[in-house]
Design a protein around this motif. Structure first.
Motif, PDB file in Angstrom:
ATOM      1  N   GLY A 183      61.956  89.858  50.563  1.00  0.00           N
ATOM      2  CA  GLY A 183      62.733  90.675  51.478  1.00  0.00           C
ATOM      3  C   GLY A 183      62.937  90.030  52.833  1.00  0.00           C
ATOM      4  N   PRO A 184      64.077  90.338  53.475  1.00  0.00           N
ATOM      5  CA  PRO A 184      64.412  89.741  54.769  1.00  0.00           C
ATOM      6  C   PRO A 184      63.776  90.488  55.933  1.00  0.00           C
ATOM      7  CG  PRO A 184      66.204  91.155  54.046  1.00  0.00           C
ATOM      8  CD  PRO A 184      65.161  91.195  52.952  1.00  0.00           C
ATOM      9  N   GLN A 185      63.772  89.825  57.057  1.00  0.00           N
ATOM     10  CA  GLN A 185      63.436  90.433  58.340  1.00  0.00           C
ATOM     11  C   GLN A 185      64.565  90.103  59.306  1.00  0.00           C
ATOM     12  OE1 GLN A 185      60.691  92.380  58.889  1.00  0.00           O
ATOM     13  NE2 GLN A 185      60.163  92.121  56.727  1.00  0.00           N
ATOM     14  N   ASP A 186      64.648  90.836  60.399  1.00  0.00           N
ATOM     15  CA  ASP A 186      65.678  90.604  61.402  1.00  0.00           C
ATOM     16  C   ASP A 186      65.503  89.215  62.019  1.00  0.00           C
ATOM     17  OD1 ASP A 186      67.211  90.576  63.823  1.00  0.00           O
ATOM     18  OD2 ASP A 186      67.173  92.766  63.863  1.00  0.00           O
ATOM     19  N   ALA A 187      66.563  88.401  61.955  1.00  0.00           N
ATOM     20  CA  ALA A 187      66.483  87.039  62.478  1.00  0.00           C
ATOM     21  C   ALA A 187      66.132  87.032  63.965  1.00  0.00           C
ATOM     22  CB  ALA A 187      67.801  86.300  62.247  1.00  0.00           C
ATOM     23  N   ARG A 188      66.616  88.024  64.702  1.00  0.00           N
ATOM     24  CA  ARG A 188      66.317  88.078  66.135  1.00  0.00           C
ATOM     25  C   ARG A 188      64.825  88.281  66.377  1.00  0.00           C
ATOM     26  NH1 ARG A 188      70.505  92.778  67.373  1.00  0.00           N
ATOM     27  NH2 ARG A 188      69.433  93.447  65.461  1.00  0.00           N
ATOM     28  N   VAL A 189      64.228  89.139  65.559  1.00  0.00           N
ATOM     29  CA  VAL A 189      62.785  89.396  65.692  1.00  0.00           C
ATOM     30  C   VAL A 189      61.991  88.145  65.330  1.00  0.00           C
ATOM     31  CG1 VAL A 189      60.852  90.730  64.757  1.00  0.00           C
ATOM     32  CG2 VAL A 189      63.022  91.871  65.254  1.00  0.00           C
ATOM     33  N   MET A 190      62.409  87.469  64.262  1.00  0.00           N
ATOM     34  CA  MET A 190      61.683  86.276  63.825  1.00  0.00           C
ATOM     35  C   MET A 190      61.787  85.155  64.844  1.00  0.00           C
ATOM     36  SD  MET A 190      62.218  86.145  59.674  1.00  0.00           S
ATOM     37  CE  MET A 190      64.026  86.180  59.630  1.00  0.00           C
ATOM     38  N   VAL A 191      62.964  84.968  65.424  1.00  0.00           N
ATOM     39  CA  VAL A 191      63.118  83.932  66.439  1.00  0.00           C
ATOM     40  C   VAL A 191      62.328  84.293  67.698  1.00  0.00           C
ATOM     41  CG1 VAL A 191      64.760  82.725  67.927  1.00  0.00           C
ATOM     42  CG2 VAL A 191      65.317  83.124  65.519  1.00  0.00           C
ATOM     43  N   ASP A 192      62.332  85.548  68.078  1.00  0.00           N
ATOM     44  CA  ASP A 192      61.496  85.989  69.206  1.00  0.00           C
ATOM     45  C   ASP A 192      60.037  85.579  68.987  1.00  0.00           C
ATOM     46  OD1 ASP A 192      63.561  87.189  70.600  1.00  0.00           O
ATOM     47  OD2 ASP A 192      63.125  89.228  69.874  1.00  0.00           O
ATOM     48  N   TYR A 193      59.573  85.811  67.766  1.00  0.00           N
ATOM     49  CA  TYR A 193      58.165  85.540  67.466  1.00  0.00           C
ATOM     50  C   TYR A 193      57.889  84.036  67.446  1.00  0.00           C
ATOM     51  CZ  TYR A 193      53.544  86.341  65.449  1.00  0.00           C
ATOM     52  OH  TYR A 193      52.196  86.401  65.238  1.00  0.00           O
ATOM     53  N   LEU A 194      58.786  83.251  66.836  1.00  0.00           N
ATOM     54  CA  LEU A 194      58.607  81.803  66.842  1.00  0.00           C
ATOM     55  C   LEU A 194      58.567  81.273  68.271  1.00  0.00           C
ATOM     56  CD1 LEU A 194      61.011  80.735  63.940  1.00  0.00           C
ATOM     57  CD2 LEU A 194      58.518  80.592  63.918  1.00  0.00           C
TER      58      LEU A 194
END
Length: 426
Positions: free
Chosen positions: A147-158
């Motif tokens: 399943g996917p996650q919001d790309a914006r959230v993932m980039v924020d976390y990275l």
């Protein structure tokens, strides 16, 4: 039709730092220039003009974009299990930390879920003691999820983790997510390299001739087929029915059929079949030899089954279960004609994908991981490491994601299946 521009690799910027891999300056194992290409079309006829279209060859670059000493890397494994996941993790760690001197490599837990801090667990640092023996284990020490996650959230976390080298390991859905992450990174003007490693035992990644885990799965599938053959021969009118993975492509079923040499009927998604043809053909085989072995890919015969439509968490279409359906259809048919068949059904799907990588896949994992590290430190991004004409290459995610590589029934692999099984004489 592909053009050279389609195969252009995105870079984060000019490379100005000298690689620490000094030993590659001379000899046959040397640095790879960016204009080195692996030809897309390897064959030509007579005086035909050779098409210069080609993928950028993967390998170490003499100059780097990132200073390894100032980097933080993150590795994530997504989707279903596959032989070799731990090999990729281990080899990435050793190449990044041991050869390049990257001080911190983080393991993201449980797939893209681990890049959503509200849902996932915190990542953990990989060390020599953590990775030392993991290549002898199936599965992944990082865990996985679909399943996917919001790309914006993932980039924020990275970005919050200080990661500038990101390595997503997974199939088409994972690489779709990687492409979205890379696009979000580009929109923000961040300097984070995204380099994927394609993973699927189905071998259905576009522009990757062979993905890691495939040959390990074929080897294990061959063993199961041989056991099904023993069962079928041990009882009057015995039928060994084996269901193998292969949602959209029948590569595992085809290769395992050829490797075993004991299969009489192979059913794949790319070659539609009807029960009106299949069942009488099985009957003729039983009348003649008193046993039969059938291999069916999970995506075959979907038009024959009533099942719930829709998509799973990975975006794959939901499948009806062809194995039990065929078992019941075969049993009912031969009961009706007064010649009962003893059907023994094998479904080794999760067993096959959970084994450790064999030698061939271990070698491929080392190549993929090594080339992924080289690409990321050179500042290349929005790509995965593919295998084309037996050479490692850089494949832009934009030309591969959302496509499925399928078997071509007119090509050699399916012809070999038909010759092995004899089923072309239906």
């Amino acid at each position: 039709m592909l053009t050279q521009e389609d195969l252009r690799i995105t870079s984060l910027g000019p490379r100005k730092l000298l690689s620490p891999l000094r030993h590659l300056r001379e000899g046959p194992r040397s640095f790879v220039p960016d204009d080195r290409r692996v030809m897309y079309h390897i064959e030509y006829c007579g005086d035909e003009i050779v098409n210069p279209l080609g993928f950028e060859k993967a390998g170490p670059r003499e100059q780097l974009y990132f200073d390894p000493a100032e980097c933080r890397a993150a590795i994530v494994t997504c989707g279903g299990l596959c032989p070799g996941l731990n090999n990729i993790i281990r080899n990435l760690y050793y190449k990044l930390h041991g050869d390049y001197g990257v001080p911190t490599i983080l393991g993201i837990r449980n797939g893209y879920l681990g890049l959503n801090p509200e849902l996932g667990r915190e990542p953990f640092p990989l060390t020599d003691s953590v990775v030392e023996q993991i290549h002898h284990q199936g599965g992944t020490i990082l865990g996985t999820s679909r399943g996917p996650q919001d790309a914006r959230v993932m980039v924020d976390y990275l970005e919050s983790l200080g990661v500038n080298l990101f390595f997503p390991i997974g199939g088409d859905g994972t690489q779709k997510g990687a492409h979205l992450i890379a696009q979000e990174i580009e929109r923000r003007g961040l300097k984070i390299a995204v380099v994927g490693v394609p993973k699927t035992i189905d071998n259905d990644i576009k522009f990757c001739y062979r993905s890691f885990g495939y040959l390990s799965a074929v080897s294990e599938a061959e063993t199961v087929i041989d056991r099904a053959h023993v069962e079928a021969k041990s009882t009057p009118r015995g039928v060994g029915l084996v269901k193998l993975m292969g949602r959209e492509a029948g590569f595992i079923a085809a290769a395992a059929t050829i490797a075993s040499g004991e299969v009489n009927f192979t059913l794949i998604p790319e070659a539609p079949f009807s029960l009106d043809e299949l069942l009488p053909a099985i009957g003729r085989r039983l009348d003649k030899r008193d046993h039969a072995v059938i291999v069916v890919a999970e995506g075959a015969g979907q038009d024959l089954i009533d099942h719930e439509q829709g998509r799973d968490k990975s975006g794959n279409r939901k499948l009806g279960d062809i194995g039990p359906f065929l078992k019941q259809a075969i049993t009912d048919h031969f009961n009706e004609v007064g010649k009962p068949a003893a059907v023994k059904y094998f479904d080794p799907s999760y067993y096959i994908r959970s084994v450790q990588a064999n030698a061939a896949d271990s070698l491929l994992c080392e190549m993929f991981a090594r080339c992924a590290a080289h690409a990321a430190l050179a500042g290349k991004t929005d790509l995965f490491i593919g295998l084309w004409n037996n050479r490692p290459v850089h494949v832009p995610l934009r030309v591969s994601v959302g496509q499925v590589k399928r078997m071509e029934p007119a090509r050699d692999l399916w012809s070999a299946v038909l010759a092995t099984t004899g089923q072309e004489k239906w």
